[in-house]
Design a protein around this motif. Structure first.
Motif, PDB file in Angstrom:
ATOM      1  N   GLY A   9      13.468   5.441  15.106  1.00 34.83           N
ATOM      2  CA  GLY A   9      13.877   4.627  16.093  1.00 34.83           C
ATOM      3  C   GLY A   9      13.477   3.236  15.984  1.00 34.83           C
ATOM      4  N   CYS A  10      12.522   2.807  14.856  1.00 31.14           N
ATOM      5  CA  CYS A  10      12.008   1.389  14.778  1.00 31.14           C
ATOM      6  C   CYS A  10      12.870   0.560  13.854  1.00 31.14           C
ATOM      7  CB  CYS A  10      10.558   1.547  14.184  1.00 31.14           C
ATOM      8  SG  CYS A  10      10.040  -0.069  13.870  1.00 31.14           S
ATOM      9  N   ARG A  11      13.305  -0.510  14.062  1.00 31.89           N
ATOM     10  CA  ARG A  11      14.351  -1.236  13.273  1.00 31.89           C
ATOM     11  C   ARG A  11      13.547  -2.575  12.830  1.00 31.89           C
ATOM     12  NH1 ARG A  11      20.219  -1.005  16.869  1.00 31.89           N
ATOM     13  NH2 ARG A  11      20.396   1.409  16.738  1.00 31.89           N
ATOM     14  N   ASN A  12      12.378  -2.657  12.956  1.00 33.78           N
ATOM     15  CA  ASN A  12      11.766  -3.711  12.491  1.00 33.78           C
ATOM     16  C   ASN A  12      11.720  -4.011  10.827  1.00 33.78           C
ATOM     17  OD1 ASN A  12      10.832  -4.389  14.824  1.00 33.78           O
ATOM     18  ND2 ASN A  12       8.661  -3.413  14.488  1.00 33.78           N
ATOM     19  N   ARG A  13      12.183  -5.110  10.406  1.00 33.73           N
ATOM     20  CA  ARG A  13      12.340  -5.364   9.156  1.00 33.73           C
ATOM     21  C   ARG A  13      11.750  -6.738   8.662  1.00 33.73           C
ATOM     22  NH1 ARG A  13      18.664  -6.069   8.144  1.00 33.73           N
ATOM     23  NH2 ARG A  13      17.902  -5.873   5.698  1.00 33.73           N
ATOM     24  N   ARG A  14      11.479  -6.575   7.252  1.00 32.24           N
ATOM     25  CA  ARG A  14      10.622  -7.903   6.779  1.00 32.24           C
ATOM     26  C   ARG A  14      11.635  -8.809   6.513  1.00 32.24           C
ATOM     27  NH1 ARG A  14       6.187  -8.492   3.582  1.00 32.24           N
ATOM     28  NH2 ARG A  14       6.135  -6.295   2.968  1.00 32.24           N
ATOM     29  N   THR A  15      11.450 -10.076   7.314  1.00 35.16           N
ATOM     30  CA  THR A  15      12.477 -11.147   7.273  1.00 35.16           C
ATOM     31  C   THR A  15      11.600 -12.466   6.997  1.00 35.16           C
ATOM     32  OG1 THR A  15      12.340 -11.329   9.560  1.00 35.16           O
ATOM     33  CG2 THR A  15      14.303 -10.139   8.421  1.00 35.16           C
ATOM     34  N   PRO A  16      12.164 -13.712   6.703  1.00 34.33           N
ATOM     35  CA  PRO A  16      11.353 -14.855   6.539  1.00 34.33           C
ATOM     36  C   PRO A  16      10.915 -15.282   7.716  1.00 34.33           C
ATOM     37  CG  PRO A  16      13.244 -15.020   5.129  1.00 34.33           C
ATOM     38  CD  PRO A  16      13.349 -13.694   5.908  1.00 34.33           C
ATOM     39  N   GLY A  17       9.599 -15.461   7.878  1.00 37.21           N
ATOM     40  CA  GLY A  17       9.118 -16.015   9.334  1.00 37.21           C
ATOM     41  C   GLY A  17       8.537 -14.853   9.961  1.00 37.21           C
ATOM     42  N   THR A  18       8.621 -13.798   9.736  1.00 34.33           N
ATOM     43  CA  THR A  18       8.026 -12.575  10.605  1.00 34.33           C
ATOM     44  C   THR A  18       6.573 -12.449  10.512  1.00 34.33           C
ATOM     45  OG1 THR A  18       8.212 -10.252  11.072  1.00 34.33           O
ATOM     46  CG2 THR A  18       8.174 -11.056   8.828  1.00 34.33           C
ATOM     47  N   THR A  19       5.926 -12.136  11.679  1.00 33.45           N
ATOM     48  CA  THR A  19       4.650 -12.055  11.711  1.00 33.45           C
ATOM     49  C   THR A  19       4.049 -10.751  11.501  1.00 33.45           C
ATOM     50  OG1 THR A  19       4.582 -12.003  14.155  1.00 33.45           O
ATOM     51  CG2 THR A  19       4.160 -13.883  13.286  1.00 33.45           C
ATOM     52  N   LEU A  20       5.063  -9.714  11.298  1.00 31.57           N
ATOM     53  CA  LEU A  20       4.889  -8.359  11.286  1.00 31.57           C
ATOM     54  C   LEU A  20       4.294  -8.040   9.669  1.00 31.57           C
ATOM     55  CD1 LEU A  20       7.840  -6.665  12.776  1.00 31.57           C
ATOM     56  CD2 LEU A  20       5.359  -6.863  13.823  1.00 31.57           C
ATOM     57  N   SER A  21       3.533  -7.222   9.600  1.00 32.11           N
ATOM     58  CA  SER A  21       2.935  -6.596   8.173  1.00 32.11           C
ATOM     59  C   SER A  21       3.606  -5.039   8.004  1.00 32.11           C
ATOM     60  CB  SER A  21       1.268  -6.511   8.070  1.00 32.11           C
ATOM     61  OG  SER A  21       0.997  -7.814   8.480  1.00 32.11           O
ATOM     62  N   PHE A  22       3.902  -5.004   6.729  1.00 30.55           N
ATOM     63  CA  PHE A  22       4.447  -3.503   6.230  1.00 30.55           C
ATOM     64  C   PHE A  22       3.666  -3.065   5.498  1.00 30.55           C
ATOM     65  CE2 PHE A  22       7.720  -5.866   8.397  1.00 30.55           C
ATOM     66  CZ  PHE A  22       8.786  -4.813   8.779  1.00 30.55           C
ATOM     67  N   TYR A  23       3.166  -1.638   5.363  1.00 33.12           N
ATOM     68  CA  TYR A  23       2.266  -0.935   4.837  1.00 33.12           C
ATOM     69  C   TYR A  23       2.954   0.047   3.909  1.00 33.12           C
ATOM     70  CZ  TYR A  23      -0.468  -3.547   8.059  1.00 33.12           C
ATOM     71  OH  TYR A  23      -1.021  -4.665   8.852  1.00 33.12           O
ATOM     72  N   ARG A  24       2.585   0.284   2.678  1.00 35.42           N
ATOM     73  CA  ARG A  24       3.096   1.377   2.120  1.00 35.42           C
ATOM     74  C   ARG A  24       2.005   2.733   2.182  1.00 35.42           C
ATOM     75  NH1 ARG A  24       1.967   0.351  -4.179  1.00 35.42           N
ATOM     76  NH2 ARG A  24       3.497  -1.379  -3.800  1.00 35.42           N
ATOM     77  N   PHE A  25       2.574   3.810   2.013  1.00 34.86           N
ATOM     78  CA  PHE A  25       1.742   4.911   2.343  1.00 34.86           C
ATOM     79  C   PHE A  25       0.688   5.276   1.417  1.00 34.86           C
ATOM     80  CE2 PHE A  25       5.506   5.737   4.569  1.00 34.86           C
ATOM     81  CZ  PHE A  25       5.345   6.807   5.611  1.00 34.86           C
ATOM     82  N   PRO A  26      -0.641   5.793   2.140  1.00 33.04           N
ATOM     83  CA  PRO A  26      -1.735   6.096   1.258  1.00 33.04           C
ATOM     84  C   PRO A  26      -1.583   7.020   0.056  1.00 33.04           C
ATOM     85  CG  PRO A  26      -2.156   6.926   3.422  1.00 33.04           C
ATOM     86  CD  PRO A  26      -0.686   6.144   3.300  1.00 33.04           C
ATOM     87  N   ARG A  27      -2.487   6.727  -0.802  1.00 36.69           N
ATOM     88  CA  ARG A  27      -2.475   7.727  -1.879  1.00 36.69           C
ATOM     89  C   ARG A  27      -3.171   9.049  -1.562  1.00 36.69           C
ATOM     90  NH1 ARG A  27      -3.107   2.988  -4.486  1.00 36.69           N
ATOM     91  NH2 ARG A  27      -5.227   2.888  -4.616  1.00 36.69           N
ATOM     92  N   ASP A  28      -4.042   8.745  -0.578  1.00 38.12           N
ATOM     93  CA  ASP A  28      -4.685  10.163  -0.319  1.00 38.12           C
ATOM     94  C   ASP A  28      -3.936  11.173   0.467  1.00 38.12           C
ATOM     95  OD1 ASP A  28      -7.469  11.596  -0.015  1.00 38.12           O
ATOM     96  OD2 ASP A  28      -6.487  11.563   2.214  1.00 38.12           O
ATOM     97  N   PRO A  29      -3.713  12.563  -0.368  1.00 34.42           N
ATOM     98  CA  PRO A  29      -2.831  13.361   0.275  1.00 34.42           C
ATOM     99  C   PRO A  29      -3.039  13.527   1.940  1.00 34.42           C
ATOM    100  CG  PRO A  29      -3.694  13.968  -1.806  1.00 34.42           C
ATOM    101  CD  PRO A  29      -4.626  12.881  -1.487  1.00 34.42           C
ATOM    102  N   GLU A  30      -4.049  13.831   2.124  1.00 32.74           N
ATOM    103  CA  GLU A  30      -4.383  13.944   3.444  1.00 32.74           C
ATOM    104  C   GLU A  30      -4.059  13.094   4.576  1.00 32.74           C
ATOM    105  OE1 GLU A  30      -8.209  15.486   6.523  1.00 32.74           O
ATOM    106  OE2 GLU A  30      -8.359  15.240   4.456  1.00 32.74           O
ATOM    107  N   ARG A  31      -4.217  11.917   4.155  1.00 33.81           N
ATOM    108  CA  ARG A  31      -3.987  10.822   5.040  1.00 33.81           C
ATOM    109  C   ARG A  31      -2.233  10.506   5.034  1.00 33.81           C
ATOM    110  NH1 ARG A  31      -8.647   8.115   3.765  1.00 33.81           N
ATOM    111  NH2 ARG A  31      -8.700   5.773   4.376  1.00 33.81           N
TER     112      ARG A  31
END
Length: 483
Positions: A9-31
């Protein structure tokens, strides 16, 4: 690389000028498993490009490393330095491959920078241990990116020397392609092509002769040498004024005035020096061996030639008067050539269908003759009586036995291989050489050149051009030597 948040349901995208940050999934299996559950997509498994936007971590505390404002700024400055180094390498002809590599790696570099931020953000949300790993990764990536650009070591002293060397090479290349004294000085073929003269020494001699008479010129954008070269190119190649204006970077009016001015100067200074009637002693001293036995007293070999001109009616698109033949569209000249092959006399041009006799008697040629001189011609010019009145003798070389020209009946035909027969084509070859050397003499003559160049002169500008061309021709090796 453009990232889109993977949360349902989220449509946020990384575009020039955006203040949002985008994070990759952690390497720890539980997290990582808790993140997958939060995405709320049944059976979905993240990949290396999967990202979550910062709106889903509002309640999560951010580490100081994530809030550090100078991380991206440092990378930008480093990239700017790398680009400057690549630009310098490109200028010295050694950085083309480096620039190509940088272009190919431009998008991976962008992805790497994005990944650095995402690594830092995701690690801050994961654990303190991951924070340390991500900080080390950030530092290593910065160093790696800068080291990658410096695979070709940049020594600015060497770069400066290379640029100076290239600059000197470019200057020499431009100079060689230009129409300047330096570009012609050591290039005899270039001098010959543009001026008709055999080498730069002869060109320099002509310049030395004319220079004192060019001092009074005002408002001239061209140097003395450029004015002479422009005029010689006009005569030699018969270039249009617009063409010369482009080549020398001046207006068409400047070209026109320059050609007329330099032609007048050469007519008054060069022609008397190079086109003159030699003394009888000089003629006999240098008489070719082929004439010493048959015509030891030969003073000159003469003929007439014509040059077509443009009529005003033709320029205006009007029809020619009824009954007017092509002979009326000609300028006719009488030319005298010494046995040695140099031009010693050129008449002024006479317009229309004038006879050879009338031209010879009205141009001042007869006044040059001395009693005992022999005048040779390739054909009968009907001036035998006029020449005899000066105490000289007129002969038709190689054709003096033809009927109707004073030959005796029954005399044997001329031998084409004899020495006298070689004289028959002498003047024609000289005229052909002058016209070939200075294409402007082949015509058609433009009407501005057919009018008198000065109020005190009876010669038109084109008359002076013909005389100047003959004078310049005399400065070259004999066009038609008889030996």
């Amino acid at each position: 690389m453009v990232h889109t948040c993977v949360v349902a349901g989220c449509r946020n995208r990384r575009t020039p000028g955006t203040t949002l940050s985008f994070y990759r999934f952690p390497r720890d299996p539980e997290r990582k498993q808790r993140w997958i559950a939060a995405v709320n997509r049944e059976g979905w498994v993240p990949n290396d490009g999967s990202r979550l936007c910062s709106t889903h971590f509002i309640s999560a505390p951010l580490s100081p490393e994530m809030k550090e404002p100078g991380a991206l700024e440092i990378l930008d400055k480093q990239e700017a330095r790398v680009e400057a180094a690549n630009a310098l390498l490109f200028l010295q002809g050694q950085g083309r491959s480096a620039v190509d590599d940088s272009r190919q790696e431009e998008r991976p570099g962008e992805r790497e920078r994005e990944d650095l931020v995402e690594d830092s953000a995701s690690s801050s949300l994961s654990s303190d241990e991951d924070d340390d790993d991500d900080k080390e990764t950030l530092i290593n990536c910065k160093r790696g990116k800068f080291a990658q650009a410096s695979d070709v070591p940049v020594n600015f002293d060497d770069t400066l020397k290379a640029l100076k060397k290239e600059n000197q090479f470019l200057k020499e290349s431009v100079e060689k392609m230009s129409l300047s004294e330096n570009s012609l000085r050591n290039d005899a073929e270039k001098v010959k092509f543009y001026t008709g003269l055999p080498n730069y020494f002869v060109l320099e001699t002509v310049m030395w002769l004319l220079a004192p008479h060019m001092d009074g010129m005002k408002n001239v954008k061209l140097s003395k040498f450029q004015q002479l070269l422009l005029t010689l190119m006009r005569l030699r190649l018969d270039l249009r004024n617009q063409d010369l204006a482009y080549r020398f970077g001046v207006k068409v009016g400047t070209v026109t005035r320059t050609v007329h001015r330099i032609v007048n100067i050469m007519s008054s200074t060069l022609v008397p020096t190079a086109v003159f009637w030699p003394s009888r002693a000089e003629l006999r001293k240098n008489l070719p061996a082929s004439l010493r036995a048959s015509h030891p007293d030969c003073a000159v070999i003469i003929d007439c030639f014509t040059v077509p001109f443009e009529e005003e009616q033709q320029q205006r698109g009007l029809s020619r008067p009824h009954g007017a033949g092509s002979s009326h569209n000609m300028l006719k000249y009488l030319i005298g050539v010494a046995p040695q092959g140099v031009v010693t006399f050129v008449s002024r041009g006479v317009m229309g269908n004038v006879s050879d006799k009338r031209l010879a008697e009205g141009c001042g040629f007869l006044c040059k003759l001395l009693p005992g001189d022999v005048v040779l011609a390739t054909r009968d010019l009907d001036i035998g009586e006029s020449v005899a009145a000066r105490g000289a003798l007129f002969k038709i070389a190689g054709a003096c036995q033809e009927d109707g020209h004073g030959r005796s009946e029954g005399s044997p035909p001329p031998d084409p291989a004899s020495d006298t027969a070689s004289v028959q084509r002498h003047v024609e070859r000289v005229i052909a050489m002058v016209k070939r050397r200075y294409a402007m003499l082949t015509g058609p003559v433009e009407s501005p050149f057919t009018s008198a160049s000065e109020r005190t002169s009876t010669l038109s500008t084109f008359d002076k051009i013909v005389q100047v061309a003959c004078a310049l021709n005399n400065l070259c090796i004999s066009a038609a030597p008889l030996e």
